[in-house]
Design an enzyme around this catalytic site. Structure first.
Site, short mmCIF file in Angstrom:
data_model
loop_
_atom_site.label_atom_id
_atom_site.label_comp_id
_atom_site.label_asym_id
_atom_site.label_seq_id
_atom_site.Cartn_x
_atom_site.Cartn_y
_atom_site.Cartn_z
N LYS A 198 0.82 -1.37 -0.03
CA LYS A 198 0.07 0.06 -0.12
C LYS A 198 0.74 1.31 -0.07
O LYS A 198 0.40 2.22 -0.45
CB LYS A 198 -0.96 0.09 1.26
CG LYS A 198 -0.34 0.10 2.65
CD LYS A 198 -1.14 -0.12 3.90
CE LYS A 198 -0.17 0.53 5.01
NZ LYS A 198 -0.97 -0.25 6.09
N ARG B 148 -6.15 -0.02 17.78
CA ARG B 148 -6.59 0.12 16.43
C ARG B 148 -7.62 -1.11 16.30
O ARG B 148 -8.34 -1.30 17.18
CB ARG B 148 -5.70 0.22 15.31
CG ARG B 148 -6.24 1.35 14.17
CD ARG B 148 -5.06 1.26 13.04
NE ARG B 148 -4.96 0.15 12.37
CZ ARG B 148 -3.84 0.05 11.30
NH1 ARG B 148 -3.07 0.91 10.96
NH2 ARG B 148 -3.54 -1.18 10.78
C1 PLP Z 1 0.27 -0.95 6.55
C2 PLP Z 1 0.17 -2.25 7.46
C3 PLP Z 1 1.30 -3.14 7.80
C4 PLP Z 1 2.59 -2.89 7.35
O1 PLP Z 1 3.03 -1.61 8.06
P1 PLP Z 1 4.57 -1.27 7.85
O2 PLP Z 1 4.88 -0.43 8.79
O3 PLP Z 1 4.73 -0.44 6.14
O4 PLP Z 1 5.60 -2.22 7.77
C5 PLP Z 1 0.95 -4.07 8.45
N1 PLP Z 1 -0.34 -4.54 8.81
C6 PLP Z 1 -1.38 -3.86 8.39
C7 PLP Z 1 -2.60 -4.30 9.09
C8 PLP Z 1 -1.28 -2.43 8.06
O5 PLP Z 1 -2.23 -1.91 7.78
#
Ligand code: PLP
Length: 365
Positions: free
Chosen positions: A39, A134
């Site tokens: 993402k 969250r």
């Molecule tokens: C964005 C996201 C990640 C990845 O996070 P990073 O900090 O880019 O490694 C992992 N799990 C969830 C649920 C996320 O939304």
């Protein structure tokens, strides 16, 4: 086209590939798999390809439209939706993604119904909230009850496992203690369903420090990581924990200088509101040599999260479409028409990769 189009986001595919491979081998040595999170760069297909070749087990995004694009390109890996699903996207979800993260009983029931309607099997990872506040079940008993219900009653779903998210809203550090709780939940579910869970997912980039410290609880067998592969700045710069073998500057912003002038560093006249309705303060450093570049907040979100690659250049600020830098201390001459390069933290990458006004350039060296 004879002219290169700017602003441009230059992507070094080789660094992405090497970072992915370094992380996969680190995780594999701890009997863990890597879910590559796409993402942060709008799932640009050439970059996702490096994630796949580098050894990721799944490809994941919070955005279903990004996964739909990957589905059409057949990357050959299971696709995972990271943001707990909206009711309105469930029909598409079961046709696009193989796995989703979940925390609501009603959503899981709806997923089961949609999966059976479409004749697919959808994998579910149930999220446990370990204090970051969250997504996820705060009540361990409720999570376990839904896990057992999926296993026993919802035949169109596969209970893939459980996971947690830390270091996001609540900025809670992953620890032996909170991740230990996730392992304990996993053991409890495994006892009830009589088989091991395929995924016990212990978080994102911020879970790497305890892994590197040798303190990752046994039983965590997966991490979902984007930032460390793409940007690799949070751990070395905020946590003081560099990950061995990982490089920075996989993504570089290239922007063109459109004005150079000596100007006062303090605005002249009565200070009211800036372009975003804020009332900023300014430090008076006298008249300074400054450059304006043709790129702005609309493309890169927060200019303070850029890292100038030319020594002596300082970020001053930005409006929607202009980036102002101080070049007073820059030893090399800067002229109108020059292209300046900037490394970046996560938020500029998030915006630049998704901005249609930003050219994407790929290199492989
Ligand atoms: C964005 C996201 C990640 C990845 O996070 P990073 O900090 O880019 O490694 C992992 N799990 C969830 C649920 C996320 O939304």
């Amino acid at each position: 086209m004879t002219h290169q189009h700017y602003p441009a986001l230059e992507v070094n595919l080789k660094i992405i590939r090497q970072n992915t491979e370094a992380l996969v081998s680190l995780l594999n040595s701890h009997e863990m798999t890597l879910t590559g999170v796409v993402k942060g760069f709008n799932a640009l297909p050439k970059v996702v390809e490096q994630f796949a070749k580098g050894g990721c087990r799944h490809l994941a995004s919070s955005r279903l439209d990004q996964l739909a694009r990957l589905k059409r390109r057949e990357m050959g890996l299971p696709l995972m939706l990271l943001r707990i699903p909206m009711n309105s996207e469930i029909d598409d979800l079961v046709q696009v993604a193989d796995i989703s993260l979940n925390s609501e009983w009603a959503t899981v029931e709806a997923l089961a119904q949609a999966s059976s309607q479409h004749g697919v099997r959808h994998g579910v990872v149930l999220m446990q909230d370990l204090g970051d506040l969250r997504e996820g079940f705060f009540d361990q008993g409720e999570l376990i009850a839904l896990a057992v219900h999926i296993e026993n009653n919802l035949k169109s779903l596969t209970l893939k496992g459980i996971g947690t998210n830390l270091g996001c809203y609540g900025a809670i550090k992953p620890s032996e203690e909170n991740l230990g709780k996730l392992c304990q939940t996993a053991q409890e579910i495994e006892k009830r369903i009589g088989r091991p869970l395929e995924i016990v997912s212990g978080g994102a980039t911020t879970s790497l420090p305890i892994l590197l410290a040798g303190k990752m609880p046994k039983g965590i067998n997966n991490l979902r990581i984007g930032e460390a592969i793409l940007v690799n700045r949070d751990l070395p710069d905020y946590w003081n924990v560099p990950v061995p073998g990982m490089q920075k500057e996989a993504f570089v912003l290239k922007a063109q200088v459109v004005e150079i002038k000596g100007k006062p560093s303090h605005p002249v006249g009565e200070i009211f509101k800036d372009a975003f309705g804020d009332c900023p303060t300014y430090v008076d450093r006298g008249v300074r040599h400054r450059a304006i570049l043709a790129v702005g907040k609309q493309d890169l979100c927060d200019p303070s999260k850029l890292v100038p690659m030319t020594p002596g250049i300082e970020i001053v600020g930005a409006s929607s479409d202009h980036l102002i830098v101080d070049i007073e201390a820059c030893s090399a001459p800067v002229a109108v028409g020059d292209i300046l390069s900037f490394g970046m933290f996560y938020s500029p990458l998030l915006f630049l990769s998704g901005s249609s006004g930003v050219n994407k350039i790929y290199k492989n060296r």
